[in-house]
Design an enzyme around this catalytic site. Structure first.
Site, PDB file in Angstrom:
ATOM      1  N   ARG A  95      40.077  44.902  39.918  1.00 30.27           N
ATOM      2  CA  ARG A  95      40.675  44.768  38.585  1.00 30.27           C
ATOM      3  C   ARG A  95      40.827  43.305  38.142  1.00 30.27           C
ATOM      4  NH1 ARG A  95      45.724  48.717  38.210  1.00 30.27           N
ATOM      5  NH2 ARG A  95      45.692  48.087  36.044  1.00 30.27           N
ATOM      6  N   HIS A 127      32.669  43.186  43.337  1.00 36.50           N
ATOM      7  CA  HIS A 127      34.101  42.921  43.193  1.00 36.50           C
ATOM      8  C   HIS A 127      34.601  41.829  44.134  1.00 36.50           C
ATOM      9  CE1 HIS A 127      34.155  46.191  40.470  1.00 36.50           C
ATOM     10  NE2 HIS A 127      33.957  47.117  41.389  1.00 36.50           N
ATOM     11  N   PRO A 156      49.400  45.167  46.115  1.00 33.99           N
ATOM     12  CA  PRO A 156      50.156  44.564  47.208  1.00 33.99           C
ATOM     13  C   PRO A 156      51.527  44.074  46.782  1.00 33.99           C
ATOM     14  CG  PRO A 156      48.089  43.410  46.716  1.00 33.99           C
ATOM     15  CD  PRO A 156      48.456  44.217  45.539  1.00 33.99           C
ATOM     16  N   GLU A 157      52.520  44.511  47.494  1.00 32.82           N
ATOM     17  CA  GLU A 157      53.855  43.966  47.353  1.00 32.82           C
ATOM     18  C   GLU A 157      54.071  43.054  48.563  1.00 32.82           C
ATOM     19  OE1 GLU A 157      56.689  47.063  46.200  1.00 32.82           O
ATOM     20  OE2 GLU A 157      55.018  48.329  45.619  1.00 32.82           O
TER      21      GLU A 157
END
Length: 275
Positions: free
Chosen positions: A111, A93, A2-3
DNA sequence: CATTCCGCCTGTAAGC
DNA sequence: TGCTTACAGGCGGAAT
């Protein structure tokens, strides 16, 4: 992942629905980038005032009898948030649940480069540390040709990496750095200090337009970005250069090129963009 | 001080 | 098919 556009799209998709509700529990999965920084029990009963964005961070402002302050959230490379009445059991996750009287805010982050950190305020503690180094907001009046020109002046670093650094302007990640430089017709490897005020002006405008267009498109879903409703974005289908190596430039038909800068992929048109 | 590089994790796709 | 390798949207901190 995400930006700024993805973070902003996510924020808009749940901020109004969580605001005004009270925390009734917290669920923790595997460790994220930093520890939470407070006792879970101390958050119970706090009410969610608002959710605001600063750069790629979200600040969930809390107020309550036991604890003021808030939670600073970051989605890292692979994080996404969902907000629903019943998200079901946490998967492998799912690393953070904020159970409120209005629904459950859940952070999913394979991650685990993301973060959820409690701070007494945005100006104190961990939040202050993380937010204090950030550059200006690209949609604010502070984002001007003069500001960018000043930030780049005297530096030998490539202009693309200066943009990515986040100390001049926030929110421009790897996709949108390539995109903005294309629209400003600036070669990504140009030394920062060689960007004059005229080109700085073009770049300021390009950053603003590219980010605004991406927000309108619901963000980029290169792999699996979803907003808090589970809605994906489509900006990845509208990029001028990102991910398009070998394909013709949309302006001049010259094949788009790819290179590495600081281990990150950069895409550019060798004809349209000049050093 | 400025810049470069490393590492944190996991998943996926490409190459052999 | 199975194994290995490269790469992925971020960012703080160590090394240079």
């Amino acid at each position: 992942m995400p930006e700024l556009p993805e973070v902003e799209v996510t924020r808009r998709s749940f901020a109004d629905r969580i605001a005004g509700h009270r925390v009734r529990g917290v669920g923790l999965g595997k460790p994220l980038r930093w520890p939470l920084g407070c006792e879970v029990a101390s958050l119970i009963g706090a009410s969610v005032h608002e959710v605001v964005r600063r750069g790629k961070y979200l600040w969930v402002d809390l107020g309550g009898p036991q604890k003021q302050g808030g939670l600073l959230l970051h989605l890292g490379m692979s994080g996404s948030l969902s907000f629903s009445a019943d998200p079901g059991p946490a998967g492998p996750h799912d690393h953070f649940d904020l159970l409120t009287t209005g629904g459950v805010l859940r952070l999913h982050d394979p991650r685990r480069f993301g973060a959820v950190v409690w701070s007494p305020s945005r100006e104190r503690g961990m939040a202050a540390r993380l937010l204090s180094t950030l550059g200006v907001e690209p949609f604010s009046e502070a984002w001007t040709a003069a500001h960018l020109h000043q930030g780049l002046a005297g530096r030998s670093i490539a202009v693309k990496q200066a943009l990515l650094g986040g100390h001049i302007v926030v929110g421009v990640g790897n996709i949108y750095a390539s995109e903005a430089l294309f629209h400003a017709r600036i070669h990504p490897a140009t030394a920062a200090g060689r960007i004059g005020v005229v080109r700085a002006g073009r770049l300021v405008q390009a950053v603003r337009e590219v980010l605004a267009q991406a927000v309108d498109a619901g963000g980029s879903s290169l792999k699996d970005f979803r907003d808090a409703h589970g809605q994906s974005g489509h900006f990845q289908n509208e990029t001028a250069v990102y991910g398009r190596q070998g394909q013709p430039c949309r302006i001049c038909q010259t094949p788009i090129r790819r290179m590495l800068q600081g281990q990150r992929a950069t895409y550019w048109c060798p004809q349209c963009q000049r050093r």
